[in-house]
Design a protein around this motif. Structure first.
Motif, mmCIF file in Angstrom:
data_model
loop_
_atom_site.group_PDB
_atom_site.id
_atom_site.type_symbol
_atom_site.label_atom_id
_atom_site.label_comp_id
_atom_site.label_asym_id
_atom_site.label_seq_id
_atom_site.Cartn_x
_atom_site.Cartn_y
_atom_site.Cartn_z
ATOM 1 N N ARG A 180 0.828 -1.175 0.040
ATOM 2 C CA ARG A 180 0.008 -0.195 0.068
ATOM 3 C C ARG A 180 0.511 1.067 -0.039
ATOM 4 O O ARG A 180 1.914 1.304 0.424
ATOM 5 C CB ARG A 180 -0.933 -0.057 1.412
ATOM 6 C CG ARG A 180 -1.672 1.038 1.956
ATOM 7 C CD ARG A 180 -2.741 1.664 0.809
ATOM 8 N NE ARG A 180 -3.902 2.816 0.721
ATOM 9 C CZ ARG A 180 -4.870 2.445 1.818
ATOM 10 N NH1 ARG A 180 -5.119 0.992 2.900
ATOM 11 N NH2 ARG A 180 -5.845 3.751 1.847
ATOM 12 N N LEU A 181 0.777 2.060 -1.152
ATOM 13 C CA LEU A 181 1.082 3.493 -0.888
ATOM 14 C C LEU A 181 0.595 4.870 -0.597
ATOM 15 O O LEU A 181 -0.878 4.421 -0.712
ATOM 16 C CB LEU A 181 1.532 3.740 -2.569
ATOM 17 C CG LEU A 181 2.497 2.553 -3.385
ATOM 18 C CD1 LEU A 181 2.826 3.356 -5.179
ATOM 19 C CD2 LEU A 181 3.653 2.304 -3.045
ATOM 20 N N GLY A 182 2.192 5.075 -0.108
ATOM 21 C CA GLY A 182 0.661 6.499 1.287
ATOM 22 C C GLY A 182 1.587 8.139 0.993
ATOM 23 O O GLY A 182 2.174 7.718 -0.576
ATOM 24 N N PRO A 183 1.435 8.382 1.126
ATOM 25 C CA PRO A 183 1.532 10.253 0.856
ATOM 26 C C PRO A 183 3.497 10.303 1.064
ATOM 27 O O PRO A 183 4.401 11.277 -0.557
ATOM 28 C CB PRO A 183 1.197 11.199 2.198
ATOM 29 C CG PRO A 183 0.345 10.273 2.517
ATOM 30 C CD PRO A 183 0.022 8.695 2.346
ATOM 31 N N HIS A 239 5.065 8.433 -0.946
ATOM 32 C CA HIS A 239 5.370 7.908 -2.087
ATOM 33 C C HIS A 239 4.730 8.738 -3.711
ATOM 34 O O HIS A 239 4.016 8.509 -4.995
ATOM 35 C CB HIS A 239 4.364 6.350 -2.337
ATOM 36 C CG HIS A 239 5.298 5.291 -1.673
ATOM 37 N ND1 HIS A 239 4.579 4.944 -0.629
ATOM 38 C CD2 HIS A 239 6.037 4.665 -1.601
ATOM 39 C CE1 HIS A 239 5.082 4.903 0.109
ATOM 40 N NE2 HIS A 239 6.716 3.944 -0.490
ATOM 41 N N GLN A 272 -6.440 10.771 -2.933
ATOM 42 C CA GLN A 272 -7.101 10.393 -1.831
ATOM 43 C C GLN A 272 -7.706 8.811 -1.948
ATOM 44 O O GLN A 272 -7.543 8.356 -0.449
ATOM 45 C CB GLN A 272 -8.643 10.758 -1.729
ATOM 46 C CG GLN A 272 -9.168 10.808 -2.375
ATOM 47 C CD GLN A 272 -10.629 12.003 -3.090
ATOM 48 O OE1 GLN A 272 -11.047 11.973 -1.956
ATOM 49 N NE2 GLN A 272 -11.359 12.685 -4.149
ATOM 50 N N PRO A 301 -6.403 4.837 -2.058
ATOM 51 C CA PRO A 301 -5.837 3.638 -1.805
ATOM 52 C C PRO A 301 -5.230 3.355 -3.696
ATOM 53 O O PRO A 301 -5.499 3.544 -4.825
ATOM 54 C CB PRO A 301 -6.300 2.290 -1.457
ATOM 55 C CG PRO A 301 -7.869 3.274 -1.239
ATOM 56 C CD PRO A 301 -8.394 3.833 -1.456
ATOM 57 N N TYR A 310 -2.054 1.123 -4.417
ATOM 58 C CA TYR A 310 -0.577 0.051 -4.509
ATOM 59 C C TYR A 310 0.405 -0.486 -5.335
ATOM 60 O O TYR A 310 -0.513 0.051 -6.970
ATOM 61 C CB TYR A 310 -1.488 -1.220 -4.078
ATOM 62 C CG TYR A 310 -2.831 -1.715 -3.384
ATOM 63 C CD1 TYR A 310 -1.989 -2.051 -2.294
ATOM 64 C CD2 TYR A 310 -3.857 -1.044 -3.264
ATOM 65 C CE1 TYR A 310 -3.123 -2.094 -1.338
ATOM 66 C CE2 TYR A 310 -4.484 -1.691 -2.348
ATOM 67 C CZ TYR A 310 -4.334 -1.676 -1.044
ATOM 68 O OH TYR A 310 -5.400 -1.847 -0.027
#
Length: 265
Positions: A138-141, A143, A165, A167, A169
């Motif tokens: 899971r990628l977040g801020p 990334h 905003q 999800p 991946y």
């Protein structure tokens, strides 16, 4: 008569709409509603002939058309919208339409390029999903910059930063984002996969399939309806999607058209 539609009229249309036949317009009535403007054409007796809607915020002029009767006058509605929304002369607009609606529209459109067939696919066979691969994360801020750079590299057509905003991946190779994907729509009603791609340096390693499978798995855990769009000519992608349980549920066309110049200038 052509006029902007009221909220209660949009609610009535939504209640009767076939989601899979008009998935793009369905999204304009639901998830994308705050950024859309809808114009309807009516007979003198008040019968709805059709709707043209415009979505703000994308890097192109994004429309959706909902033809109700064969007599729907697309150019007339477009001309009024262009004037009232102050859209530029001879810009290129775009929309997606079901193949059954093409016959009544094609003679009214100034095509910027030939229409392209687009398949709407739905995830049906859950047992065909491969096991989760630990390389997909899971990628977040942290990334987000890498995601935006990858979307630019692969030329994603409809990516907008607001979709961060939802999800995302992906597969990382050291500090490089090798492959990633997300959603155009992410809601309990339905999800639509999108913005899927692999860096050219990492292709043919199965990363796209891994990311698609994880997006599908996560989407199915959130909503019972998981969709994606794919060009009919992209046979490799269609084979991939079928291999993980997708089936075609609608044949559509993506239309790019010239908006008319203002004849009064």
């Amino acid at each position: 008569m052509i006029r902007k539609l009221a909220p209660e009229e949009l609610e009535a249309i939504l209640a009767s709409l076939d989601r899979e036949r008009h998935l793009l317009y369905y999204s304009y009535l639901t998830f994308r509603k705050p950024r859309t403007t809808h114009y309807g054409q009516f007979t003198d007796q008040g019968e709805l002939l059709g709707v043209l809607a415009f979505l703000e915020g994308l890097p192109f002029y994004a429309f959706s058309v909902f033809p109700v009767q064969p007599s729907f006058d697309f150019p007339a509605v477009l001309a009024l919208m262009k004037k009232e929304l102050r859209l530029p002369d001879e810009a290129i607009g775009s929309f997606i339409v079901h193949e059954e609606d093409m016959a009544d529209l094609c003679g009214q459109i100034a095509f910027a390029k030939p229409p392209e067939k687009l398949l709407l696919m739905k995830h049906i066979h859950h047992q065909m999903l491969p096991a989760a691969d630990p390389r997909v994360q899971r990628l977040g801020p942290p990334h987000f910059e890498r995601i935006e750079a990858l979307m630019k590299t692969i030329g994603t057509m409809a990516f907008s930063t607001e979709e961060l905003q939802y999800p995302f991946y992906g597969v990382m190779d050291n500090k490089r984002l090798a492959a990633a994907g997300g959603y155009h729509i992410y809601g309990r009603d339905y999800v639509e996969l999108g913005n899927i791609g692999t860096d050219p340096a990492f292709r043919r390693q199965g990363m796209g399939k891994m990311v698609c499978a994880q997006l599908t798995r996560a989407g199915a855990a959130f909503s019972p309806n998981v969709y994606l769009n794919v060009f009919e000519e992209n046979e490799a992608a269609i084979r991939l999607y079928r291999s993980i349980g997708y089936e075609t549920v609608a044949i559509q066309h993506i239309i790019q058209f010239f908006m008319p110049a203002d004849s009064h200038k």
